[in-house]
Design a protein around this motif. Structure first.
Motif, PDB file in Angstrom:
ATOM      1  N   ARG A   9       0.825  -1.209   0.000  1.00  0.00           N
ATOM      2  CA  ARG A   9       0.000   0.000   0.000  1.00  0.00           C
ATOM      3  C   ARG A   9       0.864   1.265   0.000  1.00  0.00           C
ATOM      4  O   ARG A   9       0.628   2.197  -0.768  1.00  0.00           O
ATOM      5  CB  ARG A   9      -0.926  -0.019   1.215  1.00  0.00           C
ATOM      6  CG  ARG A   9      -1.947   1.101   1.201  1.00  0.00           C
ATOM      7  CD  ARG A   9      -2.806   1.134   2.442  1.00  0.00           C
ATOM      8  NE  ARG A   9      -1.988   1.449   3.602  1.00  0.00           N
ATOM      9  CZ  ARG A   9      -1.818   0.650   4.661  1.00  0.00           C
ATOM     10  NH1 ARG A   9      -2.422  -0.507   4.719  1.00  0.00           N
ATOM     11  NH2 ARG A   9      -1.061   1.006   5.661  1.00  0.00           N
ATOM     12  N   ASN A  10       1.886   1.297   0.856  1.00  0.00           N
ATOM     13  CA  ASN A  10       2.744   2.479   0.938  1.00  0.00           C
ATOM     14  C   ASN A  10       3.542   2.681  -0.342  1.00  0.00           C
ATOM     15  O   ASN A  10       3.682   3.814  -0.810  1.00  0.00           O
ATOM     16  CB  ASN A  10       3.696   2.371   2.128  1.00  0.00           C
ATOM     17  CG  ASN A  10       2.985   2.532   3.444  1.00  0.00           C
ATOM     18  OD1 ASN A  10       1.930   3.143   3.523  1.00  0.00           O
ATOM     19  ND2 ASN A  10       3.562   1.983   4.501  1.00  0.00           N
ATOM     20  N   LEU A  11       4.059   1.610  -0.901  1.00  0.00           N
ATOM     21  CA  LEU A  11       4.841   1.721  -2.134  1.00  0.00           C
ATOM     22  C   LEU A  11       3.983   2.299  -3.259  1.00  0.00           C
ATOM     23  O   LEU A  11       4.396   3.232  -3.955  1.00  0.00           O
ATOM     24  CB  LEU A  11       5.394   0.359  -2.538  1.00  0.00           C
ATOM     25  CG  LEU A  11       6.137   0.298  -3.872  1.00  0.00           C
ATOM     26  CD1 LEU A  11       7.274   1.308  -3.929  1.00  0.00           C
ATOM     27  CD2 LEU A  11       6.649  -1.102  -4.115  1.00  0.00           C
ATOM     28  N   ARG A  12       2.791   1.777  -3.411  1.00  0.00           N
ATOM     29  CA  ARG A  12       1.899   2.260  -4.468  1.00  0.00           C
ATOM     30  C   ARG A  12       1.559   3.743  -4.263  1.00  0.00           C
ATOM     31  O   ARG A  12       1.615   4.543  -5.182  1.00  0.00           O
ATOM     32  CB  ARG A  12       0.625   1.401  -4.477  1.00  0.00           C
ATOM     33  CG  ARG A  12      -0.274   1.612  -5.649  1.00  0.00           C
ATOM     34  CD  ARG A  12      -1.399   0.567  -5.738  1.00  0.00           C
ATOM     35  NE  ARG A  12      -1.899   0.082  -4.461  1.00  0.00           N
ATOM     36  CZ  ARG A  12      -1.597  -1.114  -3.918  1.00  0.00           C
ATOM     37  NH1 ARG A  12      -0.803  -1.953  -4.549  1.00  0.00           N
ATOM     38  NH2 ARG A  12      -2.100  -1.476  -2.756  1.00  0.00           N
ATOM     39  N   ARG A  13       1.247   4.120  -3.013  1.00  0.00           N
ATOM     40  CA  ARG A  13       0.895   5.512  -2.710  1.00  0.00           C
ATOM     41  C   ARG A  13       2.074   6.455  -2.961  1.00  0.00           C
ATOM     42  O   ARG A  13       1.919   7.481  -3.627  1.00  0.00           O
ATOM     43  CB  ARG A  13       0.453   5.630  -1.245  1.00  0.00           C
ATOM     44  CG  ARG A  13       0.134   7.051  -0.811  1.00  0.00           C
ATOM     45  CD  ARG A  13      -0.223   7.134   0.666  1.00  0.00           C
ATOM     46  NE  ARG A  13       0.678   6.428   1.562  1.00  0.00           N
ATOM     47  CZ  ARG A  13       1.868   6.895   1.946  1.00  0.00           C
ATOM     48  NH1 ARG A  13       2.310   8.047   1.511  1.00  0.00           N
ATOM     49  NH2 ARG A  13       2.608   6.191   2.779  1.00  0.00           N
TER      50      ARG A  13
END
Length: 73
Positions: A9-13
């Motif tokens: 989730r953090n990588l995508r954001r």
């Protein structure tokens, strides 16, 4: 939520915030686009080495990818 999902989730954001494609991030990090995509989907767990490569490519501290910012359940 496990760390694999948190990192995905953090990588995508963060990648979206930086207006980078998976291909651009992969090139910067020295990884394959397929591998970056698999990490973003939570299909694979990234090693600490890969975590460092991605963080460096994004210009962030590795811990930023592992912070669980979702509200507690």
């Amino acid at each position: 939520m496990d760390l694999k999902e948190v990192m995905a989730r953090n990588l995508r954001r963060i990648r979206h915030d930086e207006n980078l494609t998976q291909e651009e991030l992969a090139d910067r990090a020295g990884l394959s686009m397929r591998y970056v995509g698999a990490i973003e989907r939570g299909d694979v767990s990234a090693s600490v080495t890969v975590l460092g490569q991605i963080a460096e490519a994004l210009g962030i501290e590795p811990g930023e990818l592992l912070k669980n910012t979702s509200a507690p359940k």
